[in-house]
Design an enzyme around this catalytic site. Structure first.
Site, PDB file in Angstrom:
ATOM      1  N   ARG A  47       0.826  -1.218   0.000  1.00 21.56           N
ATOM      2  CA  ARG A  47       0.000   0.000   0.000  1.00 21.56           C
ATOM      3  C   ARG A  47       0.857   1.264   0.000  1.00 21.56           C
ATOM      4  NH1 ARG A  47      -3.590   2.480   4.425  1.00 21.56           N
ATOM      5  NH2 ARG A  47      -5.192   3.619   3.256  1.00 21.56           N
TER       6      ARG A  47
ATOM      7  N   HIS B 263       0.417   4.312  -2.584  1.00 18.82           N
ATOM      8  CA  HIS B 263       0.163   5.700  -2.166  1.00 18.82           C
ATOM      9  C   HIS B 263       1.305   6.633  -2.545  1.00 18.82           C
ATOM     10  CE1 HIS B 263      -3.417   5.168   0.789  1.00 18.82           C
ATOM     11  NE2 HIS B 263      -3.527   4.390  -0.256  1.00 18.82           N
TER      12      HIS B 263
ATOM     13  N   ASN C  43      -3.955   8.684   4.989  1.00 19.82           N
ATOM     14  CA  ASN C  43      -2.767   7.888   5.305  1.00 19.82           C
ATOM     15  C   ASN C  43      -2.525   7.660   6.800  1.00 19.82           C
ATOM     16  OD1 ASN C  43      -1.962   7.509   2.626  1.00 19.82           O
ATOM     17  ND2 ASN C  43      -0.840   9.440   2.570  1.00 19.82           N
TER      18      ASN C  43
ATOM     19  N   HIS D 141      -6.336  -5.911  -2.095  1.00 24.12           N
ATOM     20  CA  HIS D 141      -7.140  -5.968  -0.875  1.00 24.12           C
ATOM     21  C   HIS D 141      -7.394  -7.394  -0.399  1.00 24.12           C
ATOM     22  CE1 HIS D 141      -8.838  -1.609  -1.315  1.00 24.12           C
ATOM     23  NE2 HIS D 141      -7.559  -1.645  -1.059  1.00 24.12           N
TER      24      HIS D 141
HETATM   25  C1  HEM Z   1      -9.318   0.749  -5.946  1.00 23.95           C
HETATM   26  C2  HEM Z   1      -9.264   1.757  -5.124  1.00 23.95           C
HETATM   27  C3  HEM Z   1      -8.772   1.623  -3.718  1.00 23.95           C
HETATM   28  C4  HEM Z   1      -9.378   2.101  -2.609  1.00 23.95           C
HETATM   29  C5  HEM Z   1     -10.674   2.889  -2.560  1.00 23.95           C
HETATM   30  C6  HEM Z   1      -8.575   1.710  -1.490  1.00 23.95           C
HETATM   31  C7  HEM Z   1      -8.863   2.016  -0.165  1.00 23.95           C
HETATM   32  C8  HEM Z   1      -8.265   1.415   0.930  1.00 23.95           C
HETATM   33  C9  HEM Z   1      -8.632   1.614   2.293  1.00 23.95           C
HETATM   34  C10 HEM Z   1      -9.716   2.570   2.790  1.00 23.95           C
HETATM   35  C11 HEM Z   1      -7.872   0.792   3.056  1.00 23.95           C
HETATM   36  C12 HEM Z   1      -7.940   0.589   4.583  1.00 23.95           C
HETATM   37  C13 HEM Z   1      -7.207   1.645   5.339  1.00 23.95           C
HETATM   38  C14 HEM Z   1      -7.517   1.513   6.808  1.00 23.95           C
HETATM   39  O1  HEM Z   1      -8.556   2.017   7.209  1.00 23.95           O
HETATM   40  O2  HEM Z   1      -6.749   0.884   7.549  1.00 23.95           O
HETATM   41  C15 HEM Z   1      -7.016   0.076   2.181  1.00 23.95           C
HETATM   42  C16 HEM Z   1      -6.095  -0.878   2.568  1.00 23.95           C
HETATM   43  C17 HEM Z   1      -5.194  -1.480   1.707  1.00 23.95           C
HETATM   44  N1  HEM Z   1      -5.025  -1.193   0.375  1.00 23.95           N
HETATM   45 FE1  HEM Z   1      -6.269  -0.119  -0.779  1.00 23.95          FE
HETATM   46  N2  HEM Z   1      -7.490   1.005  -1.929  1.00 23.95           N
HETATM   47  C18 HEM Z   1      -7.570   0.940  -3.294  1.00 23.95           C
HETATM   48  C19 HEM Z   1      -6.637   0.362  -4.138  1.00 23.95           C
HETATM   49  C20 HEM Z   1      -5.495  -0.258  -3.709  1.00 23.95           C
HETATM   50  C21 HEM Z   1      -4.382  -0.624  -4.556  1.00 23.95           C
HETATM   51  C22 HEM Z   1      -4.284  -0.316  -6.042  1.00 23.95           C
HETATM   52  C23 HEM Z   1      -3.476  -1.244  -3.765  1.00 23.95           C
HETATM   53  C24 HEM Z   1      -2.126  -1.791  -4.121  1.00 23.95           C
HETATM   54  C25 HEM Z   1      -1.768  -2.176  -5.308  1.00 23.95           C
HETATM   55  C26 HEM Z   1      -4.032  -1.282  -2.424  1.00 23.95           C
HETATM   56  C27 HEM Z   1      -3.461  -1.921  -1.355  1.00 23.95           C
HETATM   57  C28 HEM Z   1      -4.004  -1.954  -0.093  1.00 23.95           C
HETATM   58  C29 HEM Z   1      -3.511  -2.820   0.966  1.00 23.95           C
HETATM   59  C30 HEM Z   1      -2.426  -3.869   0.833  1.00 23.95           C
HETATM   60  C31 HEM Z   1      -4.258  -2.511   2.109  1.00 23.95           C
HETATM   61  C32 HEM Z   1      -4.067  -3.106   3.514  1.00 23.95           C
HETATM   62  C33 HEM Z   1      -3.043  -2.249   4.228  1.00 23.95           C
HETATM   63  C34 HEM Z   1      -2.592  -2.743   5.574  1.00 23.95           C
HETATM   64  O3  HEM Z   1      -2.988  -3.819   6.026  1.00 23.95           O
HETATM   65  O4  HEM Z   1      -1.799  -2.036   6.190  1.00 23.95           O
HETATM   66  N3  HEM Z   1      -5.238  -0.644  -2.432  1.00 23.95           N
HETATM   67  N4  HEM Z   1      -7.250   0.483   0.888  1.00 23.95           N
END
Ligand code: HEM
Ligand SMILES: *[C@@H]1O[C@H](CO)[C@@H](O)[C@H](O)[C@H]1NC(C)=O
Ligand SMILES: *[C@@H]1O[C@H](CO)[C@@H](O)[C@H](O)[C@H]1NC(C)=O
Ligand SMILES: *[C@@H]1O[C@H](CO)[C@@H](O)[C@H](O)[C@H]1NC(C)=O
Ligand SMILES: *[C@@H]1O[C@H](CO)[C@@H](O)[C@H](O)[C@H]1NC(C)=O
Length: 330
Positions: A64, A68, A97, A196
């Site tokens: 992530r 970002h 973030n 995700h």
């Molecule tokens: C498609 C649109 C996307 C949206 C709206 C989105 C939104 C989010 C949100 C809201 C979270 C949770 C944050 C929290 O509250 O802890 C999250 C987690 C995450 N996102 Fe996305 N994301 C998107 C695309 C992506 C992309 C393209 C990637 C990587 C290629 C990604 C990788 C991740 C990962 C791995 C997590 C888990 C992070 C952790 O466990 O620390 N996301 N995302």
């Protein structure tokens, strides 16, 4: 003799072509550090492996972080910079973030080792790209070659996160538009959303779906009632507690597999933006196809990550090689 008007025309054309070439050519290459810091990728991998061994969630955090970084000002390490004052907040202190982004200390650890080995050579932006690749691979995805040669930027602005990062409330139309602004097709957007399948989310990112969705006093009807009930247990109504988290994909939250897509088909997508992928015929087709082919999705994901890693990079003499990933060089 060429008229001066004609000459100007030719020069302007040449200049435009030159600018265009600079714009599309990223000048990144596989094995960029083979002569300048031969063990760079091995060192990063070792640090990432150790971090994942200690906490399997680290893989999600690093993937992530790279995303970002790349979506805001390109892949130039701006997400790693600390705020310099409360009035000049950096990206990492945006609500998008903070407190959810994690893994900064892992990048610091890799940087410390690299500076000891080859001072001033390996950029923080490249460390992030390597770390994201290793995280995908070590969490059950596949290995892919990372193009390197990025240099680090000197600017990080909190307000730029809101207009560049997609929020979890987005529908397919807005998701597609935001990803296309970064050069991605709709299919690549669905492919990348598969990230995700690992990691955690804070309750605050989706509680709107659990109790009073769009002011209806009921849960989001597109959410499986059983899944909604279990999420309500982890995330009490009205709670703004930032310590509350749930796995993004409940069955195999530490493995990069296609259960994310299978969950969407079962109406168990965690965010509106995840479940939304089933509301459009083209994205729904992609969800189904990814759910059925793990090896197919992994290859597409790797290719999309390589593409993401080239967004608006700084190369050559632009930018700098930061000595400390949290601060610009003085
Ligand atoms: C498609 C649109 C996307 C949206 C709206 C989105 C939104 C989010 C949100 C809201 C979270 C949770 C944050 C929290 O509250 O802890 C999250 C987690 C995450 N996102 Fe996305 N994301 C998107 C695309 C992506 C992309 C393209 C990637 C990587 C290629 C990604 C990788 C991740 C990962 C791995 C997590 C888990 C992070 C952790 O466990 O620390 N996301 N995302
Ligand atoms: C996933 O990893 C986290 C962090 O190490 C751990 O707390 C959790 O129990 C793991 N979950 C599963 C299902 O292995
Ligand atoms: C963000 O803030 C900076 C400095 O405060 C300002 O110059 C810039 O226009 C703002 N950008 C956006 C996208 O709001
Ligand atoms: C999509 O974007 C438009 C324009 O910015 C906005 O008005 C609308 O509320 C957004 N919809 C969703 C579901 O995010
Ligand atoms: C649900 O949301 C609507 C609109 O935002 C609000 O007017 C209403 O008071 C909320 N209901 C409860 C029980 O919080």
């Amino acid at each position: 003799m060429m008229s001066s008007k004609k000459l100007t025309q030719v020069c302007v054309t040449f200049w435009v072509v030159l600018l265009f070439c600079q714009g599309v050519q990223s000048h990144l290459e596989v094995g960029f550090y083979r002569n300048s810091c031969r063990r760079a990728e091995t060192i990063v991998r070792g640090v990432v492996r150790k971090a994942i061994h200690r906490d399997r969630g680290a893989a999600a955090g690093l993937i992530r972080l790279h995303f970002h970084d790349c979506f805001v000002r390109g892949c130039e390490g701006s997400v790693l910079l600390d705020s310099t004052s409360s009035s000049k907040k950096a990206e990492k202190d945006s609500r998008a973030n903070n407190p959810s982004l994690r893994g900064f200390e892992i990048i610091d650890a890799a940087k410390t080792r690299l500076e000891a080995k080859c001072r001033g050579v390996v950029s923080c932006a490249d460390i992030l790209a390597f770390a994201a690749r290793d995280s995908f691979d070590l969490s059950g995805g596949i290995y892919y070659d990372v193009l390197a040669g990025r240099r680090d930027g000197r600017v990080s602005l909190e307000n730029e996160t809101y207009s560049n990062l997609p929020p979890p409330t987005f529908n397919v139309y807005n998701l597609t538009r935001r990803f296309s602004e970064k050069g991605f097709t709709q299919e690549e957007m669905v492919t990348l959303s598969g990230a995700h399948t690992i990691g955690n989310s804070h309750c605050t990112s989706f509680t709107d779906r659990l109790y009073n969705f769009s002011g209806t006093n009921s849960p989001d009807p597109s959410l499986d009632p059983k899944y909604a009930a279990s999420l309500r247990k982890s995330c009490p109504k009205g709670s703004k507690d930032l310590n509350l988290e749930v796995p993004m994909e409940a069955r195999t939250p530490n493995i990069s597999d296609v259960n994310y897509y299978k969950d969407i088909l079962a109406h168990r997508g965690l965010f509106s933006s995840d479940q939304a992928l089933l509301t459009n015929p083209a994205t729904a087709r992609e969800v189904k196809s990814n759910a059925m082919s793990s090896s197919g999705w992994k290859k597409k994901f790797a290719a999309a990550m390589v593409k993401m890693g080239q967004i608006e990079v700084l190369t050559g003499k632009t930018g700098e090689i930061r000595a400390n990933c949290r601060v610009v060089n003085s």
